[in-house]
Every structure is written in C-alpha cells, then in structure tokens.
Design a protein around this motif. Sequence first.
Motif, short mmCIF file in Angstrom:
data_model
loop_
_atom_site.label_atom_id
_atom_site.label_comp_id
_atom_site.label_asym_id
_atom_site.label_seq_id
_atom_site.Cartn_x
_atom_site.Cartn_y
_atom_site.Cartn_z
N UNK A 198 12.71 10.51 70.66
CA UNK A 198 11.69 10.62 69.62
C UNK A 198 12.21 10.22 68.24
N UNK A 199 13.24 9.38 68.23
CA UNK A 199 13.80 8.96 66.94
C UNK A 199 12.78 8.18 66.12
N UNK A 200 11.98 7.34 66.79
CA UNK A 200 11.00 6.55 66.06
C UNK A 200 9.98 7.41 65.36
N UNK A 201 9.46 8.45 66.04
CA UNK A 201 8.46 9.34 65.43
C UNK A 201 9.09 10.17 64.32
N UNK A 202 10.26 10.76 64.59
CA UNK A 202 10.91 11.59 63.58
C UNK A 202 11.22 10.78 62.33
N UNK A 203 11.78 9.59 62.53
CA UNK A 203 12.13 8.77 61.38
C UNK A 203 10.89 8.15 60.73
N UNK A 204 9.84 7.95 61.51
CA UNK A 204 8.59 7.46 60.93
C UNK A 204 8.00 8.48 59.96
N UNK A 205 8.01 9.74 60.37
CA UNK A 205 7.53 10.81 59.49
C UNK A 205 8.48 10.97 58.30
N UNK A 206 9.78 11.00 58.59
CA UNK A 206 10.78 11.17 57.54
C UNK A 206 10.72 10.01 56.54
N UNK A 207 10.44 8.80 57.03
CA UNK A 207 10.41 7.63 56.15
C UNK A 207 9.24 7.64 55.18
N UNK A 208 8.38 8.64 55.30
CA UNK A 208 7.31 8.78 54.30
C UNK A 208 7.89 8.99 52.90
N UNK A 209 9.20 9.32 52.82
CA UNK A 209 9.81 9.49 51.51
C UNK A 209 9.69 8.23 50.67
N UNK A 210 9.68 7.06 51.32
CA UNK A 210 9.55 5.81 50.58
C UNK A 210 8.23 5.77 49.81
N UNK A 211 7.14 6.05 50.52
CA UNK A 211 5.83 6.04 49.88
C UNK A 211 5.65 7.23 48.95
N UNK A 212 6.15 8.40 49.35
CA UNK A 212 6.06 9.56 48.46
C UNK A 212 6.81 9.29 47.16
N UNK A 213 7.98 8.66 47.28
CA UNK A 213 8.74 8.31 46.08
C UNK A 213 8.00 7.31 45.22
N UNK A 214 7.40 6.30 45.84
CA UNK A 214 6.63 5.32 45.07
C UNK A 214 5.46 5.97 44.35
N UNK A 215 4.76 6.86 45.06
CA UNK A 215 3.62 7.55 44.45
C UNK A 215 4.09 8.44 43.31
N UNK A 216 5.15 9.23 43.57
CA UNK A 216 5.67 10.13 42.54
C UNK A 216 6.15 9.35 41.33
N UNK A 217 6.89 8.27 41.57
CA UNK A 217 7.38 7.46 40.46
C UNK A 217 6.25 6.85 39.65
N UNK A 218 5.21 6.38 40.34
CA UNK A 218 4.06 5.80 39.64
C UNK A 218 3.36 6.83 38.77
N UNK A 219 3.13 8.02 39.34
CA UNK A 219 2.42 9.06 38.60
C UNK A 219 3.24 9.55 37.41
N UNK A 220 4.55 9.73 37.61
CA UNK A 220 5.39 10.20 36.51
C UNK A 220 5.46 9.16 35.40
N UNK A 221 5.73 7.90 35.80
CA UNK A 221 5.85 6.84 34.80
C UNK A 221 4.54 6.62 34.05
N UNK A 222 3.41 6.68 34.77
CA UNK A 222 2.12 6.47 34.12
C UNK A 222 1.74 7.64 33.23
N UNK A 223 2.13 8.86 33.61
CA UNK A 223 1.72 10.04 32.85
C UNK A 223 2.41 10.13 31.49
N UNK A 224 3.61 9.56 31.37
CA UNK A 224 4.33 9.64 30.09
C UNK A 224 4.29 8.33 29.32
#
Length: 568
Positions: A198-224
């Motif tokens: 189940x490495x593909x599923x586990x890493x697929x869920x874990x790899x959401x950090x890429x998109x979460x980071x992009x979203x977080x970075x966009x919101x932080x950068x835009x807010x300030x």
Amino acid sequence: MANNLDALRKIPPGIWLIRKIRGKDWSLKTHRYMVLLVTFIAYASYHASRKPSSIVKSALDPEPNKTKNVYPWPIGSVFVKDEFFDGNKDMFGYKGWEPFNGKDGTKKLGLIDVAFLACYSLGMFGAGHLGDTLDLRLFLTSGMIGSGIFVGLFGMGYFWNIHVFGFYLVMQMVAGLFQATGWPSVVAVIGNWFGKRKRGLIMGIWNAHTSVGNITGSLIAASVLEHGWGWSFIAPGTLIAIAGILVFLFLAAYPEDIGFPCLNGPAARVEAVPRDVEAPTQNEGTVEEGKSTAIRDRSGARRSVGLLEACLIPGVIPFAFCLFFSKLVAYTFLYWLPFYLSQTEIGGEYMSVKSAGNLSTLFDVGGIVGGILAGHISDKLRARAITAASFMYAAIPSMLLYRVYGNLSRTVNIVLMMIAGLFINGPYALITTAVSADLGTHSSLRGDSRALATVTAIIDGTGSIGAAIGPLLTGFLSTKGWDTVFVMLMLGALIAGLLLSRQVVVEINEKTCKLMRSSSGQQSSEVAELNFSASSPTHVVIVYKSEQSVLSICFAAPPSRPLLSDQR
C-alpha cells in the motif's frame, strides 16, 4: 558504553524527552504516524516558501488597466469588473518594482524562476548522495533553516529598497540549493519506515503536502501582500525555519535510531517489537533483542550507493525523463497560473492580483485528489507505469478544455482547473513518491545499501530541470500569446506519457503472464524461468502445457518475488 552514547545521540531530543516523561516508548505504529506528520509539515513548508514568487509577480510587474483597488476574495468579490483605472498602478497602488517593471520585466521574472529551479535541480543530485551518507534529521533541519533565511532575505530587498537584479537572482539561487535538501530526505525517511504494501496509497495521501504547501503559501503570501510584497517572502521563510526546528526535535530518520529493527532489509524483524504495543524504554532492557542489530545498522553505518550505480537500477532513467516533462507542466502552472488568471478575462470580468493567487489554490486541491487516486490505482493494479502514463495522456484534453472554455464563466473555470490539476499532479506525485521509493529499495541492491535518497534525487533532480525550463519558456512564450504556452504544455504531457511506453509494455506483459498462470493453474504444466542478466529489466517466463502442447513465452520486468514457481 560507546554504543549507548551513539544511541542517545541519534534519538531526537523531543522523542527522548517524551520517553523520559512517559517512562516508556511509543509503539511502532505511533512512531510511523509521527514520521508521517513531521515529514508532511516539513515538505508542506518547503512548498509554501516557493509560492511567494508567483503571488507577487503582478505586484512587481503590474499590467496596465487590469486591476482595481478593492478588497479581494475571500474578503470581497473574487472577480473584478472590467473597469479602467490608472494603468501604471496595481490594486495596492504600486507602480511595480524596479528592475521588474520595465519592458523586459516578464523575462526577468522568468529568469528568477529558472535560477531558483536550476540550482534546485543541480543541488538535488548532490543532496541525494549526502542524504544517504549523513544524518538525515540534521541534514533536513539545516536545509530548512537555510531556506528560510534566504527566502526571507529576498523579501528584505523591499525594506532595504534594493533595485539591483543581481541581488534577487543570487538570493533565489542560494535558496534553491538549500531547498534541494528537502525531497530526497523526506522520501528516504518515509521509505525507511514503510514497506511496499500500500505504498502508493500511503504516499499518495502523504504527498498532499505538496498541494497543502502550495495552498498555504498562496494564502499567506496573498494575505500580507497589502502590507508590502516583502512580507510575502518573510512570512513563508519564517514558517519553514520553524518547521525545521520541529524536524530537529521530533523526526526519527531510521527505525534503528530509536531501537527498532531495520524494516527494509534482510535483517528486518518487525515482530521483535509489536507494531501495536507500546515498548518500554531501552534502559528497561525490553528491546535488547533488536538493539545490537539496530546499533550496528544505525543511520551512519550503512553503505551509500553512488549516482552511477543508482542510475543502473532498472526503471530509474525512464521514470526520471518522464518526470522531466511532467514537472515542466506542473511547475509552469505552479509559477504562472496566478499571473495567467489575473491577466485573463473570465466571464467578461477580471480578478484582482490577490484573488488570482487565492483562486489558483483550487488547482492544487485537484492535485491532492489526483495524487491519492493515482497512488490507489497503482496499488490495485500493481502497475505504476500504466497509471502514470494514463494520467499524462488524460492531462492533454483537460488542459485543452481549460484553455478553450475556462473563460466562459467562473464556475466552468474552477471545475476545469481542478480537473487539470488532478491529471497533471497525479503522475507527478506518484513518480516522486511511490515509484522513487520502490526503485530505491530495488531487489538489485544489496541489503546493506542505502539508495533511497540517491534514487529520489536522480529522479526528482532530472524532473526539476524540466521544472526550471517550463517557467523560463513560459516567460518568453507568453509574449506571443497564452495559446502558445498551452501548446507547449500539451506537448510536454504527450512526451511524458510516451517515455513510459516500454515500462507500460513490460507491465502489460507481466499481467498477461499472470493471467496465463491462473488459467492454467488446474492443468499440468512445465514452467521455466530465465533471467538474461541481473541488471536487465527483461524477465522471461516460458510456460509449456504438456496436455495441450502449447508453448507460451512472456516478457516481463523482474518482480520482487518470482512470477511463477515450478509446477511439477
């Protein structure tokens, strides 16, 4: 005594403190959850610190007559009416920032991106080997704090009133070198703690950090952004530095570092410490069975694999070149989608700069779904190449539809953007996680070899060269029209899929062999297996059915266990 001191040195301070307070250690399962959480936060912060440059593009180089001084989404409206104001100022009253607001401003912004990504990709090859040689926890911590410093220094150019292009170029280049420490390290840590099941599923869920980071970075950068574009870099830079401290305190890079047996080698004996039972601390003597092995195989004791040796692992080169074009497409969206949205009329309206940055996060929402879906499908099919190639081919019509119909209305744009994100980020996530981890623990490696970080660096480093070229080409091609940019992206997706053709054929043949075996399971047959060479990806299975006088020959990749066993 020396071994005990070495063990104490390897235990992260935060985990050591928790052991002292609780009087017993966490279970293996709990440690795995902690590793997933800490590495998720770590790499999300890496991506958050990369996002500001795409958010501030329109503030550094505003295009006339496109934006309006209003409160943007999520405070106000996402879309701004097509009304014309002072063409030299953006929504916050900036006239741009020299040297980026001249006629060649867009090209200079593209050069800033390519400088970062070029240093990132080149640094990746060295970082991978260092990650397999040095203490991963300390290596990752140093990279994160260094990244935070130089991302913040880029933003300090605003407060120091610096208008020298070379300053911003150097800051991005050094930041790129520090950022190269991240991906090989976190993938190696996850590969050390989790097997292939189940490495593909586990890493697929874990790899959401890429998109979460992009979203977080966009919101932080835009807010300030309204307080000055420099804050859009300083805030994410501070975030990654804080996350680096968290890594230092709580990340155990290897199970052996905290007393568990190696989970990915021939000496692995997970049953020595049950995964669902909390273990007493080592000084209570309950994990003595695995301690000697753990100390002997600690993170400083294994042999690392060189770049050339890692390149010879079957499948590394094809997936690396596939990722080259996959990241070319993905990173073009990462760096240019907010700019594209702010300069494109959607439903007869234009959106503000900040709103474009916020809205672009929906592309990453689709990417989260795509990464999880690709990992799950590849686990079910046991076919990484087929899954990745299929997603890349599906990305072509999704990008075409987004370009042609994305300007009809806000709803259509959002839906098509998320679909494009799903198919573009899906294979990118799969190759950089599950595929890299699979190849880094390939059966052709000796059991004491360490190649996870090196293989990850080769694959993602090659991909990052494409990630550098895509935004650079976009800076030039966008002057000829966005249709030209989308043609480039669709060609990139097509080539990425074609580069996996050989692996796709191998996987299809392997599936065919398995079907033949199952269909002949109740009949007497003679089976022989031949491997032409240890390094060859070709695996020949000859099936002779004596009752039907049928000779079948199948070609497939060498599996982790024999496809067929002799049936006498």
